[in-house]
Design a protein around this motif. Sequence first.
Motif, PDB file in Angstrom:
ATOM      1  N   PRO A  10     -68.132 -66.214 -53.174  1.00  0.00           N
ATOM      2  CA  PRO A  10     -66.913 -65.855 -53.365  1.00  0.00           C
ATOM      3  C   PRO A  10     -66.636 -66.216 -55.302  1.00  0.00           C
ATOM      4  CG  PRO A  10     -66.754 -67.602 -51.843  1.00  0.00           C
ATOM      5  CD  PRO A  10     -68.275 -66.884 -52.113  1.00  0.00           C
TER       6      PRO A  10
ATOM      7  N   GLU B  36     -63.828 -67.496 -56.255  1.00  0.00           N
ATOM      8  CA  GLU B  36     -63.610 -69.282 -55.768  1.00  0.00           C
ATOM      9  C   GLU B  36     -63.966 -69.341 -54.724  1.00  0.00           C
ATOM     10  OE1 GLU B  36     -59.728 -67.607 -57.536  1.00  0.00           O
ATOM     11  OE2 GLU B  36     -59.970 -69.353 -58.927  1.00  0.00           O
TER      12      GLU B  36
ATOM     13  N   THR C 285     -62.655 -72.719 -53.565  1.00  0.00           N
ATOM     14  CA  THR C 285     -60.355 -73.367 -53.962  1.00  0.00           C
ATOM     15  C   THR C 285     -60.562 -72.801 -54.843  1.00  0.00           C
ATOM     16  OG1 THR C 285     -61.513 -75.473 -54.951  1.00  0.00           O
ATOM     17  CG2 THR C 285     -61.636 -74.990 -52.426  1.00  0.00           C
ATOM     18  N   ASN C 286     -60.402 -73.853 -56.485  1.00  0.00           N
ATOM     19  CA  ASN C 286     -60.231 -73.058 -57.688  1.00  0.00           C
ATOM     20  C   ASN C 286     -60.642 -73.193 -58.038  1.00  0.00           C
ATOM     21  OD1 ASN C 286     -58.335 -75.100 -59.044  1.00  0.00           O
ATOM     22  ND2 ASN C 286     -58.447 -75.298 -56.680  1.00  0.00           N
ATOM     23  N   TRP C 287     -61.267 -72.179 -59.604  1.00  0.00           N
ATOM     24  CA  TRP C 287     -62.520 -72.525 -60.644  1.00  0.00           C
ATOM     25  C   TRP C 287     -61.565 -74.005 -61.518  1.00  0.00           C
ATOM     26  CZ3 TRP C 287     -59.956 -72.515 -65.727  1.00  0.00           C
ATOM     27  CH2 TRP C 287     -59.245 -71.741 -65.617  1.00  0.00           C
ATOM     28  N   ARG C 288     -60.033 -73.881 -61.182  1.00  0.00           N
ATOM     29  CA  ARG C 288     -59.693 -75.341 -62.149  1.00  0.00           C
ATOM     30  C   ARG C 288     -60.350 -76.529 -61.789  1.00  0.00           C
ATOM     31  NH1 ARG C 288     -57.261 -70.964 -60.489  1.00  0.00           N
ATOM     32  NH2 ARG C 288     -55.657 -72.449 -59.387  1.00  0.00           N
ATOM     33  N   GLU C 289     -60.817 -77.038 -60.256  1.00  0.00           N
ATOM     34  CA  GLU C 289     -61.484 -77.690 -59.696  1.00  0.00           C
ATOM     35  C   GLU C 289     -62.290 -78.197 -59.585  1.00  0.00           C
ATOM     36  OE1 GLU C 289     -57.183 -79.399 -57.502  1.00  0.00           O
ATOM     37  OE2 GLU C 289     -57.728 -77.896 -56.714  1.00  0.00           O
TER      38      GLU C 289
ATOM     39  N   ARG D 250     -77.418 -75.830 -47.283  1.00  0.00           N
ATOM     40  CA  ARG D 250     -75.817 -76.202 -47.566  1.00  0.00           C
ATOM     41  C   ARG D 250     -74.977 -77.055 -46.598  1.00  0.00           C
ATOM     42  NH1 ARG D 250     -73.645 -70.250 -47.420  1.00  0.00           N
ATOM     43  NH2 ARG D 250     -72.937 -71.295 -45.567  1.00  0.00           N
TER      44      ARG D 250
ATOM     45  N   ARG E 223     -66.835 -67.519 -60.745  1.00  0.00           N
ATOM     46  CA  ARG E 223     -66.579 -67.866 -61.888  1.00  0.00           C
ATOM     47  C   ARG E 223     -66.836 -69.090 -62.396  1.00  0.00           C
ATOM     48  NH1 ARG E 223     -59.241 -65.803 -60.608  1.00  0.00           N
ATOM     49  NH2 ARG E 223     -59.840 -65.719 -63.256  1.00  0.00           N
TER      50      ARG E 223
ATOM     51  N   GLU F 231     -60.662 -63.171 -70.707  1.00  0.00           N
ATOM     52  CA  GLU F 231     -61.146 -63.739 -69.271  1.00  0.00           C
ATOM     53  C   GLU F 231     -61.102 -65.269 -68.979  1.00  0.00           C
ATOM     54  OE1 GLU F 231     -60.001 -62.678 -65.847  1.00  0.00           O
ATOM     55  OE2 GLU F 231     -60.897 -61.378 -65.786  1.00  0.00           O
ATOM     56  N   PHE F 232     -60.323 -65.626 -68.169  1.00  0.00           N
ATOM     57  CA  PHE F 232     -60.530 -67.067 -67.045  1.00  0.00           C
ATOM     58  C   PHE F 232     -61.436 -67.845 -66.566  1.00  0.00           C
ATOM     59  CE2 PHE F 232     -57.854 -69.740 -70.035  1.00  0.00           C
ATOM     60  CZ  PHE F 232     -57.412 -69.045 -71.524  1.00  0.00           C
TER      61      PHE F 232
ATOM     62  N   TYR G 113     -63.944 -70.594 -71.100  1.00  0.00           N
ATOM     63  CA  TYR G 113     -62.828 -72.145 -71.268  1.00  0.00           C
ATOM     64  C   TYR G 113     -62.795 -73.129 -70.287  1.00  0.00           C
ATOM     65  CZ  TYR G 113     -58.825 -74.845 -69.974  1.00  0.00           C
ATOM     66  OH  TYR G 113     -58.050 -75.723 -69.394  1.00  0.00           O
TER      67      TYR G 113
END
Lengths: 467, 465
Positions: free
Chosen positions: B32, B34, B36-40, B222, B240, B359-360, B388
């Motif tokens: 997928p 993400e 969780t979220n791409w920042r973390e 996994r 991402r 895009e980020f 980024y």
Amino acid sequence: MKKSQSLEELLKTAGNPVAMLRNSRIGAYVYPVVPGEFSNWRDEQAAWQKTAVLFDQSHHMVEQYVEGKDALKLFTYLGTNSFANFPVNRAKQLAPCSHSGHVIGDGILFHLETNKLVFVGRAPAANWIQFHAETGKFKVKTYKDDRSPGNAKGKAVVRRNYRYQIQGPNAWQVIEKLNRGPVPELKFFHMATMKIGKRKVRTLRHGMAGAPGLEIWGPYREREEIRAAIVEAGRDFGLKEVGARAYATNTLESGWIPSPLPAIYTDQRMQAFRKWLPAASYEGTGSIGGSFNSSNIEDYYMTPYELGYGPFVKFDHDFIGRAALEKVAGKPHRRKVTLAWNADDVAKVWRSMLEKGDPYKYIDLPLSNYTSASYDRLSNGGKTVGMSMFAGYSYNERSMLSLGVVDPDIQLGNEVKLLWGEEGGGSKKTTVERHKQIEIRAIVSPVPYAKQAQTTYHEGWRSKAVA
Amino acid sequence: MKTLEEVLRAAGNPVDLLRNAQAGPNVYPGVPPEYTNWREETQAWQKACVLFNLSYHMADLYVEGPDATKLLSSLAINTFKNVSPGRAKQFVPCSHDGHVIGDVILFNSAPEKYVLVGRIPALNWITYHAQAGKYDVKLELDERSAARKDPLNRKQYRFQIQGPNAMKTMEKVLGGKVPEVKFFHVAPMTIAGKKVTALRHGMAGQPGFELVGPMAEGDAVRDAIVKAGEEFGLRLVGGRAYSANTLESGWIPSPLPAVYSGEQMKPYRQWLKEDSYEARASIGGSFVSNRIEDYYLSPWDMGYGSFIDFEHEFIGREALQKMAKGPHRRKVTLALENADVLKVIGSQLQKSGRGKFMEFPSAVYSMHPYDKVLAGGETVGLSTWVGYSANEGRMLTIGILDAAHAEPGTEVTFVWGEENGGTKKPTVERHSQMEIRAIVCPVPYAETARKVYSDSKGWRAKTPA
């Protein structure tokens, strides 16, 4: 979690349902299977305002079929709408309510054949329909075709139907080319058939921003053939296929709020439903996100009047929630609006990604929701005056927009403050990184966010502050 | 079916063909966007531990037979003297005129038995020579998901465990001490009762492993790793965040294969078909030259100068010998200036003059990003991958600059977006080109580079003397 656990049991062990839902680990609300982008989401958004688009709605909604001699009776009992004039080949927006007169969910109800209807939308309203069909005294059979999995992991995805929409100013030209001849322009939400290649497909007259369009559906195995025909016919008319990223944002311009919290977590009269609902349902696993934080889950419920469905509420029949709605019908209601976010404040959020320390909550583009049900606090002079419930960026309007509800005394053109992000660094949702909150100024604007709004408010950021 | 050569002849200039190609950027299917979220997910590889799933976006070429080493050695700038079963290396083939065709990871699993993993151009080149050169080898290609009819039905899974807690996670999932394995050496391990081939790898100075085994066993392996990593902050990384990780490690994923010109490369172009990667690949960005050769990269450009071994015969050797004296450009990281990046992002909220959407976290919008880098108005190099970093809080690119401008601290200008409103690539909306100031930093963009920033006050503080 036991497989057989019900939502009622889950809620008993979870404590406050608000805390449970605000810290759900389910992740983002996914628009599955359809690629994120076919070309790029900017041009895909532009196409629905300038040329024509193909929306693929085959995967993200539940289809709840109800068949039998009491089918219409069941929907009449659940719908706030009048069913006085609802023959075969008509559709209507159905927003069933709880006993307390709050919305459980909404979607489109299609009258397919005599005694055969299908509701298409998010899970909560479909579950409510299925519950009453199974447990009420209705002579009906049901069939549910669930939405596609968010991550299919390589397994084939099979739905009962494909479901497409052809929309945009050139949509009707595409449709007539597909049909190889004129297509009578039916009234809005009337159903008919047309020909695509060798296939006869069913159609629902739809539309976007004043331009007529069609929703079409048929057996899932024919989806590629039909899609290819539409794309081919659309070539001369600038038709673009819209990917999952742009798709969900079209409502920011058209003004439908897809994601009110189903009003089912409280009330003794709703307990039988909660016992019937599995803990693993949308209602048990979904998430609430945003800055609006009340320990009373009922503060998240919405009446049909607030969501813009007031005109559909007709007291010409008996239905669940009628008594409660009759009481509030004549009173002032909060109402649905578009919020146009202040560009400088949005830029401040983006700037924080390049600065030291915790950033503001990331604003993803074009769809900025990070939860199944978004609730961000709107305030004016420190007082809560409403909430923002679906947010994203419109390349057409060159602005961040959100849909929400505001108190009756808030006027179009008023500036309110939208609190973006969650308190205390953020909840435990997987989509929430540690962040700070920020107040974003927003202009209260009409729904849909149409030409009128643009001409009234464009060029720079003019606003009438609330007196 | 037409050949690449025919496609190029019909197109006129290969640059126009590739810059207007309809292929989007490399995709990362099977996972997928993400978890969780791409920042973390990004922060986890610097602070805790991540599981990358590399099972889908690269092609695998199996090469086996008495002539396997002979074939591969004849195509590689690298020496094969230190290749032996249980070892891996970065395999870099060049064209006859000494430009990079691609780079992939080569695993030597047994005598005369190899598997090469990466983007397809290097693998196509090997396949061509195996056939044309009458080598006694057997080849088997396992295509990447995006090029298959059965996208996720790969032969092998391929995971990486990376980050400062990678070894703790490995220790836990192995139920004991992690065997000592040298960098880029392979060792057999057992995870969840399954035999796993583990390549010792690493990221940002931290040891990690790449784990490979039969696809059917991937889920079990996994799941065991995810469970073991829970207490060490392990995160699964989605598509991402994954595509932006190279900005911090400094590997260039996207050299344009140097196959579109040159008489000696013509038989290869006649062998490649119109549906090949090479015929469909896209070039994107502000760097525009009529000469396709200007898009080719030398091994030195890529940072592979030290891999070149002139002790063996290989294609491109003569040309590289001539080039060896230099001058060479240098691979750098460009740290884009925040204020200018914000102008580009903020332009999305303007009525007119919108820049190319950034895009980020990965801002790459073509298969082969090529943006021009200026100093004093002159082009002094290129920028390739761009995006980024949620660890660095900065927009970074990996650039290749003339030596005179490659010193850390040098100020240059990065040009974002394409000329005249943009090419015809589907990923390109109409936009205005915008200039972004940038500071030259080392590769990888490490602690030292960050220090350059924290010590400086504003844009001009670190001008080289």
